[in-house]
Design a protein around this motif. Structure first.
Motif, short mmCIF file in Angstrom:
data_model
loop_
_atom_site.label_atom_id
_atom_site.label_comp_id
_atom_site.label_asym_id
_atom_site.label_seq_id
_atom_site.Cartn_x
_atom_site.Cartn_y
_atom_site.Cartn_z
N GLY A 39 64.86 52.91 8.45
CA GLY A 39 63.37 53.27 8.17
C GLY A 39 62.55 52.05 8.58
N VAL A 40 61.25 52.21 8.15
CA VAL A 40 60.09 51.39 8.51
C VAL A 40 59.26 51.09 7.27
CG1 VAL A 40 58.27 50.79 10.22
CG2 VAL A 40 60.04 52.41 10.97
N ASP A 41 58.92 49.74 7.10
CA ASP A 41 57.89 49.35 6.24
C ASP A 41 56.63 48.99 6.76
OD1 ASP A 41 59.95 49.50 4.48
OD2 ASP A 41 60.20 47.33 4.08
N TYR A 42 55.66 50.15 6.66
CA TYR A 42 54.36 50.05 7.48
C TYR A 42 53.30 49.34 6.45
CZ TYR A 42 55.79 53.26 10.98
OH TYR A 42 56.43 53.97 12.09
N GLU A 43 52.45 48.47 7.04
CA GLU A 43 51.20 48.05 6.24
C GLU A 43 49.99 48.16 7.27
OE1 GLU A 43 51.59 46.15 3.55
OE2 GLU A 43 53.43 45.74 3.77
N PHE A 44 48.89 48.83 6.73
CA PHE A 44 47.68 49.05 7.11
C PHE A 44 46.53 48.09 6.59
CE2 PHE A 44 50.65 52.56 6.95
CZ PHE A 44 50.80 52.98 8.10
N ASP A 45 45.60 47.97 7.61
CA ASP A 45 44.49 46.98 7.16
C ASP A 45 43.35 47.58 6.58
OD1 ASP A 45 43.95 44.23 7.65
OD2 ASP A 45 42.39 44.68 9.21
N ALA A 46 42.94 48.71 6.92
CA ALA A 46 41.56 49.22 6.33
C ALA A 46 41.98 50.29 5.26
CB ALA A 46 40.76 49.70 7.59
N PRO A 47 40.81 50.16 4.02
CA PRO A 47 40.69 51.23 3.16
C PRO A 47 40.86 52.60 3.80
CG PRO A 47 39.23 49.52 2.93
CD PRO A 47 39.88 49.08 4.00
N GLY A 48 40.20 52.85 4.94
CA GLY A 48 39.91 54.38 5.39
C GLY A 48 41.48 54.95 6.00
N ASP A 49 42.42 53.81 6.29
CA ASP A 49 43.37 54.24 6.96
C ASP A 49 44.12 55.32 6.06
OD1 ASP A 49 42.95 52.45 9.06
OD2 ASP A 49 44.34 50.79 8.41
N ASN A 107 50.78 38.14 2.56
CA ASN A 107 50.90 39.28 3.94
C ASN A 107 50.98 40.59 3.90
OD1 ASN A 107 51.28 39.16 6.59
ND2 ASN A 107 53.15 38.78 6.44
N ILE A 108 50.09 41.33 3.06
CA ILE A 108 50.16 42.85 2.83
C ILE A 108 48.92 43.24 3.28
CG2 ILE A 108 51.75 42.61 0.74
CD1 ILE A 108 49.30 42.45 -1.05
N GLY A 109 49.09 44.76 3.52
CA GLY A 109 47.91 45.42 4.04
C GLY A 109 46.86 45.82 2.87
N TRP A 110 46.12 46.68 3.06
CA TRP A 110 45.25 47.12 2.25
C TRP A 110 46.03 48.38 1.61
CZ3 TRP A 110 42.44 50.19 -0.95
CH2 TRP A 110 41.30 49.57 -1.66
N TRP A 111 46.62 48.99 2.51
CA TRP A 111 47.91 49.96 2.12
C TRP A 111 49.19 49.81 2.72
CZ3 TRP A 111 46.01 53.68 -1.34
CH2 TRP A 111 44.63 53.92 -1.21
N LEU A 164 51.32 46.10 10.39
CA LEU A 164 52.59 45.55 10.55
C LEU A 164 53.77 46.68 10.27
CD1 LEU A 164 52.86 42.36 10.25
CD2 LEU A 164 53.71 42.72 7.83
N ALA A 165 54.88 46.39 11.17
CA ALA A 165 55.96 47.40 11.17
C ALA A 165 57.09 46.76 10.85
CB ALA A 165 55.97 48.60 12.35
N LYS A 166 57.90 46.80 9.74
CA LYS A 166 59.06 45.99 9.60
C LYS A 166 60.12 47.08 9.70
CE LYS A 166 60.93 43.01 6.21
NZ LYS A 166 60.63 43.19 4.76
N PRO A 167 61.27 46.95 10.55
CA PRO A 167 62.12 47.94 10.38
C PRO A 167 63.08 47.49 9.25
CG PRO A 167 62.66 46.49 12.18
CD PRO A 167 61.29 45.86 11.60
N ALA A 168 63.69 48.59 8.94
CA ALA A 168 64.81 48.54 7.74
C ALA A 168 66.17 49.22 8.31
CB ALA A 168 64.49 48.97 6.42
N LYS A 169 67.19 48.58 7.98
CA LYS A 169 68.59 49.17 8.29
C LYS A 169 69.68 49.04 7.78
CE LYS A 169 71.56 49.71 12.37
NZ LYS A 169 71.87 49.65 13.90
N TRP A 170 70.44 50.12 6.98
CA TRP A 170 71.61 49.67 6.37
C TRP A 170 72.56 50.66 6.93
CZ3 TRP A 170 74.59 52.90 3.75
CH2 TRP A 170 75.66 52.42 2.91
#
Ligand code: ADP
Length: 515
Positions: free
Chosen positions: A237-247, A306-310, A341-347
Motif C-alpha cells: 500500500g501507500v501512505d499519502y499526505e496532501f498539502d491543502a485543505p481543498g485536496d 511532517n504531516i499533510g493537511w490531510w 508525500l507518498a510512503k510505500p508500505a510492504k509486508w
C-alpha cells in the motif's frame, strides 16, 4: 420530561435478588461502582450514571438476571466490554439503569478451515488475537484504532476497522440472543438443532435477524458468529499526505472509482492534520490564543511532525502478484496529481508482524488526543454519512469547519470511503474543566446534526446523550421507522427492561415522558 430510572428502594430490592442469583461478588452497587461504569469522556457524566452493574458468567445467569429485571421492572443496559468511548462508554441512556456487564463471558470457538469464529461478548480483540497466535491459526482480525473493547460489542455497534473485513457488522454470521422474556434464540442457520452451517451461511431461512440486534434494544447477545480474514501472502500500500485543505475533493474522486470497482477492498480513511497531531502534542504547546487556530499555527505543527493537511492510508491484501497489480492501478490513478508525500508500505508472509491495525494487530494506547485542550479531556463522536462525491465532501468539510470555528472548537475529522458512501467521523474534543467551552459543546452538536439533516445526511451512530435527537432526523412518513422499532420493542419487551432509549427506542411506558 426525561424518563426516570428506578427508585433507590426498587433498585436495592433488585440488587439483592441479583446477588442471590449470581453471587454478591458479581454485583457492583457502591457509589464508586456507579462512577466506574459512567462515561468519563462525556460532557456531563452524571446525566447517564448507572444505578449498579451485574456481571454474569454464563448464559443461564443472564437469563436469571433478565427474569429478576422483569419481576422488579429494572432496566438493564447490556455491554460487552464497555469501551464505546465517544458514544457513551459503558454508560446507559437512562440514568439509574443496571449495566449488564458481559465481560466475564470469554469463550472462543474458531473454525480454522472455514475462517470463522463463534465468541462470547467478553472476548476482547487481544483475547482473540492471542488465541489465534497461540494456536497458530492463520486468520487475521479486523481491529478498531484503539483495540481495548470487545469483538462482539464493536460489531453490534457497527464499529469499523482497517482491513478488507473492516465493516464489522457486515461480517456477523449467526447470533445467540437472550430475548427480553428470558428465552434463548439462535439466528440464521443456528435455528436448527445440530446445525452444521451456523457460521457459514448468513441469511438463514425466512426473515433474517442478525442485523436487528445491532444498535438495538431487542435482546442480549450472548454469542456472536463472525467471519475472519485468511492470512494474506502480502499487504502492499501507500501512505499519502496532501498539502491543502481543498485536496479532499479530488482525492476522494480519485479513490472512489477504485473502491466501487473492488480494486480497493478496505475503507480508506482520510483524516485531517489534527487527527495525527492530537496524539503527539497539546494545543498549549503551540498557542495561548483561545480563538480559532490560524493557518500559521497549523503549518508549524504540520512541519514539526511532517504531516499533510490531510492524510490517507490505502492497503491491498492477498497473493503478492494480485496485491501488486492493484497497487499499480492505484499509483496510476495518482500519477501527475499533487501529492505532498507518498510512503510505500510492504509486508509479506514471513516478515515480523507489522504491528498495526492494517494487519489486524490490536493496539491500545492512552487516549492522548482527549488531552488536546488540557484539563480533564473528553470527546464525542459526530458521524454523518454522505454520498461518495468529492464536491460534496469538500462542501461538507467547509460547512462543518465553519461551524467548528463559530463554536470555538478545533476541527478533528476524517472521511471513511465505504463502497457506496462516505462516513464523516468527527471526534469533537473538549476540556471538561472549561465551563465556557462545555456550554458551547451541546449547542455545537445540535448545530452539526441540523446541518447534516438539512442536506439529507443522517448519523450512522451517536452518543447516548443524542440518541433521541438523531432518531428524530429519520423522519420519513412521520417517523414510520421509529414506529416500526417501537412496535417490535413492545412485542418483545413489554416491561421495557432492555436498554430503554437505545437508538431513540423507548418502551411504551416512557414514550409520553420522552415526547
Ligand atoms: P466494546 O466491548 O467494544 O467496548 P461496548 O460493550 O461498549 O463495546 O458495546 C457498545 C454498545 O453495543 C453497547 O452500548 C450496547 O448498546 C451494545 N452492546 C454491546 N454488547 C452487547 C450485547 N452483548 N448484547 C446487546 N447489545 C450489546
Amino acid at each position: 420530561m426525561t424518563p426516570t430510572g428506578p427508585s433507590p428502594t426498587e433498585l436495592a430490592a433488585a440488587v439483592k435478588a441479583f446477588a442471590g442469583a449470581i453471587g454478591a461478588q458479581n454485583v457492583f452497587a457502591t457509589p464508586e461502582d456507579q462512577i466506574a461504569y459512567s462515561d468519563h469522556y462525556s460532557p456531563d457524566e452524571s446525566r447517564h450514571q448507572p444505578g449498579a452493574a451485574v456481571a454474569p458468567g454464563t448464559v443461564e445467569q443472564v437469563q436469571a438476571i433478565v427474569r429478576i429485571a422483569n419481576e422488579h421492572k429494572i432496566p438493564l443496559w447490556p455491554i460487552s466490554r464497555g469501551k464505546n468511548f465517544g458514544y457513551g462508554g459503558a454508560a446507559p441512556v437512562l440514568k439509574g439503569s443496571v449495566v449488564l456487564d458481559l465481560s466475564r463471558m470469554k469463550r472462543i470457538e474458531v473454525d480454522a478451515d472455514n475462517g470463522t469464529v463463534l465468541l462470547e461478548p467478553g472476548v476482547g480483540f487481544f483475547d482473540l488475537y492471542d488465541h489465534l497466535q497461540n494456536n497458530r491459526i492463520p486468520l487475521w482480525l479486523s481491529v478498531p484504532g484503539n483495540s481495548w473493547g470487545s469483538v462482539a460489542g464493536n460489531a453490534l455497534e457497527r464499529g469499523v476497522g482497517y482491513t478488507t473485513y473492516g465493516d464489522h457488522s457486515a461480517r456477523i454470521c449467526g447470533l445467540e440472543v437472550v430475548l427480553p422474556n428470558g428465552e434463548i434464540v439462535r439466528t440464521g442457520m443456528g435455528a436448527m438443532n445440530g446445525s452444521k452451517t451456523w457460521q457459514l451461511y448468513r441469511h438463514g431461512y425466512g426473515p433474517s435477524w442478525d442485523q436487528m440486534f445491532c444498535q438495538s434494544n431487542f435482546g442480549i447477545v450472548t454469542k456472536l458468529g463472525l467471519w475472519l480474514m485468511p492470512e494474506p501472502e502480502a499487504v502492499l500500500g501507500v501512505d499519502y499526505e496532501f498539502d491543502a485543505p481543498g485536496d479532499i475533493g479530488w482525492v476522494i474522486d480519485t479513490i472512489m472509482p477504485l473502491r466501487r470497482e473492488g480494486i480497493i477492498q478496505q475503507s480508506p480513511s482520510m483524516g485531517n492534520w489534527l487527527r495525527s497531531a492530537a496524539v503527539m502534542t497539546t494545543r498549549n504547546q503551540w498557542t495561548n490564543d483561545k480563538g480559532p487556530l490560524g493557518e500559521d499555527v497549523i503549518t508549524a505543527i504540520r512541519k514539526k511532525f511532517n504531516i499533510g493537511w490531510w492524510s490517507v492510508q490505502i492497503r491491498f491484501y492477498g497473493p503478492l502478484e494480485v496485491a501488486q497489480a492493484s497497487l499499480n492501478v492505484l499509483q496510476k490513478a495518482f500519477n501527475g496529481k499533487k501529492v505532498l508525500l507518498a510512503k510505500p508500505a510492504k509486508w509479506t508472509k514471513g516478515d515480523p508482524p507489522e504491528g498495526s491495525p492494517f494487519s489486524g494487530v490490536p493496539v491500545t494506547f492512552p487516549l492522548a488526543n482527549a488531552n488536546w485542550h488540557g484539563g480533564r479531556g473528553g470527546h464525542i463522536g459526530y458521524s454523518p454519512v454522505l454520498p461518495p462525491r468529492g464536491d460534496l465532501a469538500l462542501d461538507q468539510f467547509r460547512r462543518t469547519y465553519a461551524l467548528y470555528q463559530k463554536y470555538g472548537m478545533d476541527y478533528h475529522a476524517s472521511f471513511a470511503m465505504n463502497e457506496r458512501s462516505l462516513t464523516n467521523v468527527n471526534q469533537v474534543l473538549f476540556d471538561r474543566d472549561n465551563p465556557d467551552m462545555m456550554k458551547r459543546v451541546d449547542q455545537f452538536f445540535h448545530a452539526l446534526v441540523a446541518d447534516a439533516r438539512a442536506r439529507g445526511y443522517g448519523e450512522y451512530r451517536t452518543h447516548i446523550e443524542y440518541m433521541d435527537l438523531v432518531a428524530s432526523t429519520y423522519d420519513f412518513n412521520k417517523q414510520a421507522l421509529l414506529k416500526l422499532n417501537q412496535t417490535v420493542k413492545d412485542a418483545l419487551d413489554p416491561n421495557g427492561i432492555i436498554a430503554p432509549g437505545k437508538s431513540g427506542i423507548w418502551p411504551a411506558a416512557s414514550r409520553g415522558d420522552q415526547a
